[in-house]
Design a protein around this motif. Structure first.
Motif, PDB file in Angstrom:
ATOM      1  N   THR A 132     -24.896 -42.749  29.767  1.00  0.00           N
ATOM      2  CA  THR A 132     -23.862 -41.734  29.979  1.00  0.00           C
ATOM      3  C   THR A 132     -24.222 -40.808  31.129  1.00  0.00           C
ATOM      4  O   THR A 132     -25.400 -40.637  31.444  1.00  0.00           O
ATOM      5  CB  THR A 132     -23.638 -40.896  28.693  1.00  0.00           C
ATOM      6  N   ASP A 163     -15.633 -36.739  24.010  1.00  0.00           N
ATOM      7  CA  ASP A 163     -14.514 -37.383  24.712  1.00  0.00           C
ATOM      8  C   ASP A 163     -15.056 -38.346  25.774  1.00  0.00           C
ATOM      9  O   ASP A 163     -15.275 -37.972  26.926  1.00  0.00           O
ATOM     10  CB  ASP A 163     -13.643 -36.303  25.355  1.00  0.00           C
ATOM     11  N   TYR A 164     -15.241 -39.593  25.361  1.00  0.00           N
ATOM     12  CA  TYR A 164     -15.824 -40.581  26.278  1.00  0.00           C
ATOM     13  C   TYR A 164     -14.874 -40.981  27.398  1.00  0.00           C
ATOM     14  O   TYR A 164     -15.304 -41.580  28.378  1.00  0.00           O
ATOM     15  CB  TYR A 164     -16.318 -41.812  25.510  1.00  0.00           C
ATOM     16  N   ALA A 165     -13.602 -40.630  27.260  1.00  0.00           N
ATOM     17  CA  ALA A 165     -12.666 -40.914  28.350  1.00  0.00           C
ATOM     18  C   ALA A 165     -13.135 -40.202  29.619  1.00  0.00           C
ATOM     19  O   ALA A 165     -12.812 -40.615  30.734  1.00  0.00           O
ATOM     20  CB  ALA A 165     -11.267 -40.474  27.956  1.00  0.00           C
ATOM     21  N   GLN A 166     -13.907 -39.124  29.440  1.00  0.00           N
ATOM     22  CA  GLN A 166     -14.399 -38.379  30.606  1.00  0.00           C
ATOM     23  C   GLN A 166     -15.761 -38.871  31.092  1.00  0.00           C
ATOM     24  O   GLN A 166     -16.322 -38.339  32.035  1.00  0.00           O
ATOM     25  CB  GLN A 166     -14.490 -36.892  30.261  1.00  0.00           C
ATOM     26  N   ASP A 167     -16.293 -39.876  30.416  1.00  0.00           N
ATOM     27  CA  ASP A 167     -17.612 -40.393  30.813  1.00  0.00           C
ATOM     28  C   ASP A 167     -17.459 -41.297  32.043  1.00  0.00           C
ATOM     29  O   ASP A 167     -16.346 -41.670  32.427  1.00  0.00           O
ATOM     30  CB  ASP A 167     -18.259 -41.158  29.647  1.00  0.00           C
ATOM     31  N   PHE A 204     -17.692 -44.427  32.816  1.00  0.00           N
ATOM     32  CA  PHE A 204     -16.886 -45.649  32.759  1.00  0.00           C
ATOM     33  C   PHE A 204     -15.567 -45.453  32.010  1.00  0.00           C
ATOM     34  O   PHE A 204     -14.850 -46.409  31.744  1.00  0.00           O
ATOM     35  CB  PHE A 204     -17.687 -46.781  32.100  1.00  0.00           C
ATOM     36  N   GLY A 205     -15.305 -44.235  31.597  1.00  0.00           N
ATOM     37  CA  GLY A 205     -14.081 -43.969  30.853  1.00  0.00           C
ATOM     38  C   GLY A 205     -14.149 -44.435  29.423  1.00  0.00           C
ATOM     39  O   GLY A 205     -13.147 -44.478  28.697  1.00  0.00           O
ATOM     40  N   LYS A 206     -15.316 -44.837  28.992  1.00  0.00           N
ATOM     41  CA  LYS A 206     -15.530 -45.255  27.598  1.00  0.00           C
ATOM     42  C   LYS A 206     -17.022 -45.180  27.280  1.00  0.00           C
ATOM     43  O   LYS A 206     -17.841 -44.967  28.177  1.00  0.00           O
ATOM     44  CB  LYS A 206     -15.023 -46.668  27.372  1.00  0.00           C
TER      45      LYS A 206
END
Ligand code: 4AD
Ligand code: MG
Length: 461
Positions: free
Chosen positions: A176, A191-195, A197-199
């Motif tokens: 991450t 909120d992994y959408a903000q990581d 790779f977006g996940k």
């Protein structure tokens, strides 16, 4: 003048021709008129003896700098050695000291403990044992590629960063770029959408799932790369970062899988014994007496094949006081595996037909509905060295297994697609490369067969 590796110099005839050897001093012995330097360059176990005549004042002046660990280039004639155990020696005409090694150089003593050497992993490649381990790793890697290339397998590079957990065991290292002290939240969760790779992503535990994609298009493929497991294991056969060889074969069932694993293991060990007789003799003499004969026996053997149920029966009959009690349904522990291969069968053993509950979601279900077409290859002193299976190729059965294992279908949509479009029976396995190196060398601890071990609580260098 030619520069040669010491391996080739030692194989040459004493023709009095001038050559240059380069390497690091293992020992220097001083007598009244002469000095003998044992030079090693890593090309082989043996050292080249460099003979220094103190009557030559230029050479004599260098002696204080010729200590254990120093690096040098020695030029002179290759002559017959008076010692019967070494055919040639280099009679020095000039010596260029490249780098001195002061008295605090840590590798002074002949033998250090492997634990101590782990603390100086930047210097341990200069020891006999670790040099030999490194050459064995190289010979095995070459044999692995040869085995597959000779049989038309394609080498496929599968990803290191992945969004899926192949073994479904949740033992992954997360990757991450989110700020760990203040990650973005959504509804209380990260909120992994903000990581990046977006996940949510992790380091791979196995290249198998991606290997299957290529096998289901190109036939036979293999991957050979690093894999990562965040297991809190402190054992002598677990690493957090290890290398795995994973072939995947289309139109192949569990029997073909076992045949391939057996032929593969015998081939790569046999090739390595042929390629490195001197290093293998070293391990046999200094690390584990009898290892060579055992390996030769394995190469010439036919592996014993039994079912999980037969394995459990054999263990239940055992007089051995196992730490982990035996009953049908348990995951076999290292003590059970070693007992089966060393005591019961005295041979490498392949076990098939494991209970579905203890194996990964992708393994093909047997008609009994209870067991899966998994196979583990066990070898003496190590236990499990290879794990593999026939893969579930039925779309609906695979969906059911994913549900049963609590794995979200949406994460595996592409894996399921392989079963929707042109599904084929296919199989593969994974060989733990460091366990293989342990098996071949007899080294007790897996941390001593990888250049820079990463294990629970330890990642120096
Ligand atoms: O049995 P495993 O978990 O199988 C798989 O990962 C499958 N996806 C392989 C496949 O079918 N393509 O791991 C395979 C091998 C084990 O038999 C063992 O030799 C080694 O990998 N291994 C480890 N080696 C060192 N440290 C660890 N923590 C290991 N975990 C597994
Ligand atoms: Mg396994």
């Amino acid at each position: 003048m030619t520069t040669a590796r010491i391996k080739d110099i030692l194989a040459a005839s004493p023709n009095e021709k001038e050559i240059t050897a380069r390497g690091w001093i293992r020992t220097a012995r001083d007598s009244k008129d002469f000095c003998f330097v044992e030079l090693n360059d890593g090309s082989c176990l043996a050292n080249l003896q460099v003979f220094i005549d103190k009557k030559d004042s230029r050479l004599a002046a260098l002696l204080p700098r010729l200590s254990t660990g120093a690096s040098l280039e020695a030029t002179g004639a290759l002559v017959k050695s008076p010692k019967p155990e070494q055919p040639v020696e280099l009679r020095a005409r000039t010596i260029l000291v490249r780098g001195e090694a002061p008295g605090e150089y840590p590798l002074q003593k002949k033998r250090h403990s492997f634990e101590f050497l782990r603390e100086i992993a930047h210097l341990r490649p200069r020891t006999n044992t670790f040099g030999a381990v490194t050459r064995v790793r190289n010979a095995l890697s070459f044999a692995i590629h040869s085995f597959f290339q000779e049989r038309g397998f394609l080498y496929v590079q599968t990803p290191i960063i992945t969004a899926s957990d192949c073994e479904g065991a949740g033992e992954m290292f997360q990757v991450t770029t989110l700020p760990l002290d203040k990650p973005p939240l959504i509804g209380g969760a990260i909120d992994y959408a903000q990581d990046f790779f977006g996940k949510k992503t992790s380091l791979t535990v196995s290249g198998q799932l991606e290997g299957e994609i290529f096998a289901c298009a190109l036939g036979n493929v293999y991957t050979f790369g690093p894999t990562f497991r965040a297991e809190h294991s402190q054992t002598s056969r677990h690493l957090a970062e290890f290398w795995m060889v994973e072939p995947e074969m289309a139109f192949c069932d569990i029997n073909g899988d076992m045949d391939a694993a057996e032929a593969f293991l015998k081939y790569i060990i046999g090739r390595t014994l042929e390629a490195l007789p001197e290093d293998m003799k070293f391990f046999d003499q200094w690390v584990d007496k009898g290892r060579l004969a055992m390996l030769e026996r394995v190469v010439g053997s036919t592996f014993t094949r039994i079912t999980y149920t037969e394995a459990i029966d054999a263990l239940l009959k055992a007089k051995e006081p196992f730490e982990y009690p035996v009953k049908w349904g348990i995951d076999l522990q290292s003590e059970h595996e070693k007992y089966l291969t060393e005591k019961v069968y005295d041979n490498p053993v392949i076990i098939t037909g494991f209970p579905r509950e203890i194996k990964a979601f992708y393994m093909k279900l047997n008609d009994d509905g209870k067991t899966v077409r998994a196979m583990d290859v066990l070898v003496p002193r190590i236990g499990e060295i290879i794990g593999g299976s026939e893969r579930e190729d039925d779309h609906e059965k695979l969906r059911a297994r994913l549900r049963e294992c609590g794995l979200p279908e949406k994460d595996y949509w592409w894996y399921l697609d392989l079963r929707r479009y042109g599904s084929v029976p296919h199989s593969g396995f994974g060989l733990g490369f460091e366990r293989l190196v342990q098996f071949v060398t007899g080294m007790q601890n897996i941390r001593d067969v990888i250049p820079f071990p990463r294990a629970y609580g330890s990642a120096e260098f």
